[in-house]
Design a protein around this motif. Structure first.
Motif, PDB file in Angstrom:
ATOM      1  N   THR A 415       0.834  -1.211   0.000  1.00  0.00           N
ATOM      2  CA  THR A 415       0.000   0.000   0.000  1.00  0.00           C
ATOM      3  C   THR A 415       0.863   1.253   0.000  1.00  0.00           C
ATOM      4  N   GLN A 416       1.919   1.246   0.807  1.00  0.00           N
ATOM      5  CA  GLN A 416       2.819   2.409   0.826  1.00  0.00           C
ATOM      6  C   GLN A 416       3.468   2.617  -0.538  1.00  0.00           C
ATOM      7  N   GLY A 417       3.772   1.511  -1.237  1.00  0.00           N
ATOM      8  CA  GLY A 417       4.346   1.633  -2.577  1.00  0.00           C
ATOM      9  C   GLY A 417       3.389   2.306  -3.545  1.00  0.00           C
ATOM     10  N   LEU A 418       2.080   1.980  -3.461  1.00  0.00           N
ATOM     11  CA  LEU A 418       1.078   2.636  -4.318  1.00  0.00           C
ATOM     12  C   LEU A 418       0.988   4.125  -3.997  1.00  0.00           C
ATOM     13  N   ILE A 419       1.060   4.459  -2.691  1.00  0.00           N
ATOM     14  CA  ILE A 419       0.976   5.872  -2.289  1.00  0.00           C
ATOM     15  C   ILE A 419       2.186   6.635  -2.814  1.00  0.00           C
ATOM     16  N   ASP A 420       3.382   6.020  -2.682  1.00  0.00           N
ATOM     17  CA  ASP A 420       4.598   6.683  -3.169  1.00  0.00           C
ATOM     18  C   ASP A 420       4.575   6.840  -4.686  1.00  0.00           C
ATOM     19  N   ALA A 421       4.063   5.825  -5.395  1.00  0.00           N
ATOM     20  CA  ALA A 421       4.026   5.882  -6.862  1.00  0.00           C
ATOM     21  C   ALA A 421       2.960   6.839  -7.384  1.00  0.00           C
ATOM     22  N   LYS A 422       1.926   7.095  -6.557  1.00  0.00           N
ATOM     23  CA  LYS A 422       0.802   7.969  -6.928  1.00  0.00           C
ATOM     24  C   LYS A 422       0.031   7.432  -8.139  1.00  0.00           C
ATOM     25  N   LYS A 423       0.196   6.140  -8.397  1.00  0.00           N
ATOM     26  CA  LYS A 423      -0.542   5.465  -9.466  1.00  0.00           C
ATOM     27  C   LYS A 423      -0.949   4.087  -8.950  1.00  0.00           C
ATOM     28  N   MET A 424      -2.042   3.557  -9.535  1.00  0.00           N
ATOM     29  CA  MET A 424      -2.487   2.223  -9.135  1.00  0.00           C
ATOM     30  C   MET A 424      -1.920   1.131 -10.034  1.00  0.00           C
ATOM     31  N   ASN A 425      -1.119   1.506 -11.041  1.00  0.00           N
ATOM     32  CA  ASN A 425      -0.543   0.485 -11.929  1.00  0.00           C
ATOM     33  C   ASN A 425       0.970   0.650 -12.084  1.00  0.00           C
ATOM     34  N   PRO A 426       1.697   0.749 -10.984  1.00  0.00           N
ATOM     35  CA  PRO A 426       3.155   0.874 -11.107  1.00  0.00           C
ATOM     36  C   PRO A 426       3.808  -0.471 -11.393  1.00  0.00           C
ATOM     37  N   VAL A 427       5.106  -0.446 -11.616  1.00  0.00           N
ATOM     38  CA  VAL A 427       5.912  -1.671 -11.668  1.00  0.00           C
ATOM     39  C   VAL A 427       6.528  -1.844 -10.277  1.00  0.00           C
ATOM     40  N   ILE A 428       6.148  -2.935  -9.596  1.00  0.00           N
ATOM     41  CA  ILE A 428       6.672  -3.190  -8.249  1.00  0.00           C
ATOM     42  C   ILE A 428       7.682  -4.329  -8.330  1.00  0.00           C
ATOM     43  N   VAL A 429       8.927  -4.028  -7.945  1.00  0.00           N
ATOM     44  CA  VAL A 429       9.991  -5.027  -7.964  1.00  0.00           C
ATOM     45  C   VAL A 429      10.129  -5.602  -6.553  1.00  0.00           C
ATOM     46  N   LEU A 430       9.901  -6.895  -6.418  1.00  0.00           N
ATOM     47  CA  LEU A 430      10.073  -7.596  -5.139  1.00  0.00           C
ATOM     48  C   LEU A 430      11.477  -8.198  -5.147  1.00  0.00           C
ATOM     49  N   ASP A 431      12.426  -7.436  -4.615  1.00  0.00           N
ATOM     50  CA  ASP A 431      13.837  -7.824  -4.681  1.00  0.00           C
ATOM     51  C   ASP A 431      14.172  -8.882  -3.633  1.00  0.00           C
ATOM     52  N   GLU A 432      15.035  -9.809  -4.002  1.00  0.00           N
ATOM     53  CA  GLU A 432      15.532 -10.867  -3.099  1.00  0.00           C
ATOM     54  C   GLU A 432      14.381 -11.654  -2.470  1.00  0.00           C
ATOM     55  N   ILE A 433      13.474 -12.155  -3.282  1.00  0.00           N
ATOM     56  CA  ILE A 433      12.307 -12.881  -2.759  1.00  0.00           C
ATOM     57  C   ILE A 433      12.717 -14.221  -2.146  1.00  0.00           C
ATOM     58  N   ASP A 434      13.927 -14.685  -2.475  1.00  0.00           N
ATOM     59  CA  ASP A 434      14.388 -15.960  -1.906  1.00  0.00           C
ATOM     60  C   ASP A 434      14.974 -15.797  -0.511  1.00  0.00           C
ATOM     61  N   LYS A 435      15.085 -14.553  -0.027  1.00  0.00           N
ATOM     62  CA  LYS A 435      15.697 -14.322   1.280  1.00  0.00           C
ATOM     63  C   LYS A 435      14.687 -13.904   2.347  1.00  0.00           C
ATOM     64  N   VAL A 436      13.409 -14.161   2.113  1.00  0.00           N
ATOM     65  CA  VAL A 436      12.372 -13.889   3.105  1.00  0.00           C
ATOM     66  C   VAL A 436      12.478 -14.942   4.205  1.00  0.00           C
ATOM     67  N   SER A 437      12.399 -14.514   5.462  1.00  0.00           N
ATOM     68  CA  SER A 437      12.578 -15.423   6.591  1.00  0.00           C
ATOM     69  C   SER A 437      11.249 -15.738   7.255  1.00  0.00           C
ATOM     70  N   LYS A 438      11.121 -16.966   7.705  1.00  0.00           N
ATOM     71  CA  LYS A 438       9.925 -17.393   8.440  1.00  0.00           C
ATOM     72  C   LYS A 438      10.265 -17.423   9.924  1.00  0.00           C
ATOM     73  N   THR A 439       9.502 -16.671  10.739  1.00  0.00           N
ATOM     74  CA  THR A 439       9.757 -16.606  12.184  1.00  0.00           C
ATOM     75  C   THR A 439       8.438 -16.777  12.921  1.00  0.00           C
ATOM     76  N   GLY A 440       8.514 -16.534  14.234  1.00  0.00           N
ATOM     77  CA  GLY A 440       7.310 -16.635  15.061  1.00  0.00           C
ATOM     78  C   GLY A 440       6.307 -15.539  14.797  1.00  0.00           C
ATOM     79  N   ARG A 441       6.686 -14.516  14.036  1.00  0.00           N
ATOM     80  CA  ARG A 441       5.761 -13.412  13.729  1.00  0.00           C
ATOM     81  C   ARG A 441       5.030 -13.624  12.404  1.00  0.00           C
ATOM     82  N   GLY A 442       4.959 -14.874  11.993  1.00  0.00           N
ATOM     83  CA  GLY A 442       4.226 -15.167  10.771  1.00  0.00           C
ATOM     84  C   GLY A 442       5.163 -15.535   9.640  1.00  0.00           C
ATOM     85  N   ASP A 443       4.572 -15.962   8.547  1.00  0.00           N
ATOM     86  CA  ASP A 443       5.327 -16.362   7.368  1.00  0.00           C
ATOM     87  C   ASP A 443       5.034 -15.375   6.235  1.00  0.00           C
ATOM     88  N   PRO A 444       5.967 -14.459   5.953  1.00  0.00           N
ATOM     89  CA  PRO A 444       5.720 -13.473   4.887  1.00  0.00           C
ATOM     90  C   PRO A 444       5.470 -14.111   3.523  1.00  0.00           C
TER      91      PRO A 444
END
Length: 803
Positions: A415-444
């Motif tokens: 949501t913050q990315g949409l606000i920063d882009a000021k458009k509802m159709n930006p290009v969103i790059v999800l960098d390093e998606i293989d380095k997301v960690s699973k902890t006790g605070r949920g699984d991203p």
């Protein structure tokens, strides 16, 4: 005490230098002495019962005690008392008696001078009295606009008839500079002293009048400001009591107007939620914590660009041109990206609604251009680019948003990315998606399933907003180094475009076309000032970098540019810096470990294996030796479990080859007793692996090594050492082996063959299935330089490599 009590003048008396005060006769003043000469002068005056002269120091010579640093006039007087203070200073009580002028120096340490009393010259008393009245009038005027003269002092000036005493009193009261005070002090003509004093009094009167006027204006302004503030606060309180706070109403009207402007562009659910919060906020007390939290929510939610989209029509030609402009090679990735956007363009042209397919994920080693490809796509589409770094992300609320009940809650990164882009159709790059960690605070990664699934992200729910957002217009592009670390359900939502290592020739072209011009521009250098020869650039790529991509190559070129920039500044006569093989070492620190070139000399027990690493392909020398023993095998070289299994399988396969006589063993290579040698024809070949212990080692033991592609290399090394047959050193190989001797396919073939090409190999043995399936992915220059042979059985491998 009178001056006449101390003898006649001229006289030689000690000097006390005073930095701050300008003393006058008839003044009794405490002096604090810290200078040794001053203290010694005061001590001598007390011990010898003599007078001292207190001379002020000149402004430019403050703090010095030399004769030249003093004014040649001062007050002659006596020291009434002397007290030593705890901090080392000395306090004396000085009584002034008369004005005196210094004529000459007598001695130093302490300073003693000849002085003479300044006598007032005889003047016309009537004229002086008339001038005195003018002086008194000016003093009265000055006292009315300043606080210089207390009532007692004014009375003294009015009643005293000693003209010079009046002048001294006034001079000691008003603010005079040292030079001005000195001029009045040394003047012996009383009339001139009065006239000069009148000028100083007039200046002081004007200055004080101006100060008083400014103070009055400032005071009036402050009173006005305070009055306005007080009245405004009163008005606010009155309006609150009456329930008619206009500022609060204006704020609420602003929120309602913003919501009304977005009503047609947002969903009914979103409109109801925001409208409910505005009405709730209007009923809250403005100073409550809930009001602050709700106001923050409204500020966030009304910043979301509902309905705002980039209007540029999607054209596949723009994407292709931009990718070709920004990237050399990468034909396969660029072709797949073009196909992805071709589908989108076709759907737009034919008015077909819905999502066009999977999410793209660029995978590959660091520095090969994954993120820059996404940047080029955003540039081609003229859409804003939002980069969300997922490396180390642990809290699922970072993506989904925090619930508003928590302190410091805010929307998620999407949501913050949409606000920063000021458009509802930006290009969103999800960098390093293989380095997301699973902890006790949920699984991203579970939250990413909803974000990236085309069937679900049209109703993505942000916990903070408490309503759904449509993400179907967003183009999501992910990047990853290791696809295997991404959970299987998330991998299923993405289509992977593998970006492999660059060949040396590709790196050469990239450096020539992109890296060198870009770095020259960044470092303020002109193309005409720097040239690097092609052999030097190739040597830089080969000997000074070791990577799959070009990130370190860019750093090396930047390092060269810094050295050249310094050289251009320090040696203006140099108009052009040329880098060749001869001077390359002057601009680069040292070479890095690179793939070792092959030696063409056959060796027993040493084989060239090919491996895939995070920084590209590599050639692994697998060594083996045999020791008399009982048929055991020892493995070293920081091997992982998979490679250890490959070695054990290879040992079993070789034993089978020996038992079935597919690998011939010379009896001379078997340690036999004398009796056994006499009957050598009946000795079984299997004795060779029963009477030797094997040691298999993969050098560079500090680097962990694992993977399933070293099977046939292990078979070759063990076969060579047991049969005492040499291995062709110009052949490299990769392939897994099964227990039955089949050669199984492997991955990372492109990187491995590039490594073999760099090492100067002439032949490479690969699994036959890889030859049929993956050869078209290999760069042409690599295919042309290597003889690539497909094998399906270990017997074929041994036929090629054993001499």
């Amino acid at each position: 005490m009178k001056l006449s009590d101390y003898g006649t003048f001229p006289a030689s008396i000690p000097v006390i230098a005073e930095d701050e005060l300008f003393l006058y006769p008839f003044m009794i003043s405490p002096l604090f002495l810290s200078d040794e000469n001053n203290i010694e002068a005061a001590t001598r005056a007390i011990e010898e019962s003599t007078l001292v002269i207190v001379c002020p120091t000149k402004p430019s010579k403050e703090g010095e005690r030399k004769f030249e640093s003093l004014y040649d006039a001062g007050v002659v007087g006596s020291i009434m008392r002397k007290v030593a203070l705890p901090d080392g200073r000395v306090k004396v009580l000085f009584q002034g008696l008369a004005r005196a002028k210094v004529s000459s120096k007598v001695e130093d340490n302490p300073l003693v001078v000849n002085v003479d009393i300044i006598e007032a010259t005889n003047v016309d008393s009537l004229k002086i009295d008339a001038i005195l009245e003018i002086v008194r009038e000016k003093v009265r005027t000055l006292s009315s606009v300043s606080n210089y003269f207390p009532p007692d002092l004014l009375r003294t000036i009015e009643e005293n008839h000693d003209h010079n005493r009046i002048i001294d009193l006034i001079c000691s009261t008003i603010k005079l500079k040292k030079d001005q005070a000195y001029g009045l002090f040394v003047e012996s003509n009383t009339e001139k002293r009065f006239l000069d004093l009148i000028e100083h009094l007039i200046d002081e009167i004007e200055a004080n009048k101006l100060q008083k006027e400014i103070r009055s204006k400032v005071h009036t302004h402050i009173e006005q400001v305070n009055k306005e503030y007080f009245l405004k606060e009163q008005l606010k309180q009155i309006q609150k009591e009456l329930g008619s706070d206009t500022s609060r109403d204006e704020e609420m009207d602003e929120y309602r107007n913003k919501l009304a402007a977005k009503k047609d562009k947002m969903s009914e659910e979103a409109y109801k939620e925001v409208n409910k919060q505005i009405e709730r906020f209007s009923r809250m007390h403005p100073d409550s914590s809930d009001a602050s939290m709700t106001q923050t929510y409204l500020d966030w939610v009304l910043s979301i660009p509902f309905g705002e989209e980039s209007k540029r029509a999607l054209k596949i030609s723009d994407v292709e041109n931009q990718l070709d402009k920004d990237h050399f090679s990468l034909e396969k990735p660029k072709e797949r990206v073009a196909e992805f956007f071709a589908v989108k363009e076709l759907m737009e042209l034919r008015g077909v609604k819905g999502n066009s397919g999977a999410i793209l994920c660029f995978s590959g080693p660091p520095g090969v251009g994954k993120t820059s490809l996404a940047n080029s796509i955003a540039k081609a589409l003229k859409r804003p680019l939002v980069r969300i770094a997922l490396g180390g992300l642990e809290d699922v609320n970072e993506l989904r948003g925090h619930r508003r009940t928590y302190v410091g809650a805010m929307p998620g990164r999407i949501t913050q990315g949409l606000i920063d882009a000021k458009k509802m159709n930006p290009v969103i790059v999800l960098d390093e998606i293989d380095k997301v960690s699973k902890t006790g605070r949920g699984d991203p990664t579970a939250a990413l399933l909803e974000i990236l699934d085309p069937e679900q992200n049209k109703e993505f729910r942000d916990y903070y907003l408490n309503f759904n957002i449509d993400l179907t217009k967003v183009i999501f592009i992910a990047t990853a180094n290791d696809v295997g670390r991404i959970p299987a359900p998330l991998r299923d939502r993405m289509e992977f475009i593998t970006i492999s290592s660059y060949t040396p020739q590709e790196k050469f072209e990239i450096a020539l076309r992109y890296l060198i011009p870009q770095e020259l521009k960044k470092h303020g250098l002109k193309k005409s000032e720097v040239s690097i020869s092609n052999p030097a650039l190739k040597e830089l790529i080969h000997s000074y970098t070791r990577e799959a991509g070009v990130r370190n190559l860019r750093r090396r070129i930047a390092n060269m540019c810094r050295k050249v920039a310094r050289e251009v500044l320090e040696k203006p006569e140099i108009t052009k810096v040329s880098l060749t093989l001869k001077n390359l070492k002057d601009y680069f620190d040292k070479t890095v470990f690179e793939i070792e070139k092959t030696t063409k000399v056959p060796v027993v027990g040493v084989v060239n294996g090919l491996a895939w690493t995070a920084v590209g392909g590599d050639v692994l020398k697998i060594e083996s030796i045999r020791i008399k023993g009982k048929g055991t095998m020892q493995l070293t070289g920081s091997l992982g479990e998979v490679m250890k299994e490959s070695a054990r399988i290879a040992f079993s396969v070789v034993k089978t080859l020996i038992d079935t006589k597919k690998l011939k063993i010379d009896v001379k290579n078997i340690p036999l007793t004398l009796k056994e040698r006499e009957d050598a024809a009946n000795v079984d070949a299997s004795e060779v692996y029963k009477r030797y212990d094997l040691h298999v080692h993969v050098p560079d033991g500090a680097t962990p090594k694992d993977g399933p592609s070293a099977g046939i290399a292990m078979v070759s090394a063990i076969s060579s050492i047991l049969s005492s047959r040499k291995i062709r050193s110009e052949i490299a190989m990769t392939g897994e082996v099964s227990l039955s001797g089949d050669v199984l396919p492997i991955g990372g073939l492109r990187e491995k063959l590039i490594a073999a090409h760099k090492a100067g190999m002439s032949k490479v043995l690969i699994p036959l299935k890889n030859l049929e399936r993956d050869l078209e992915d290999i760069p042409k220059e690599v295919r042309d330089s290597l003889e690539i042979i497909g094998v399906s059985r270990v017997e074929e491998v041994l036929d090629y490599i054993l001499v």
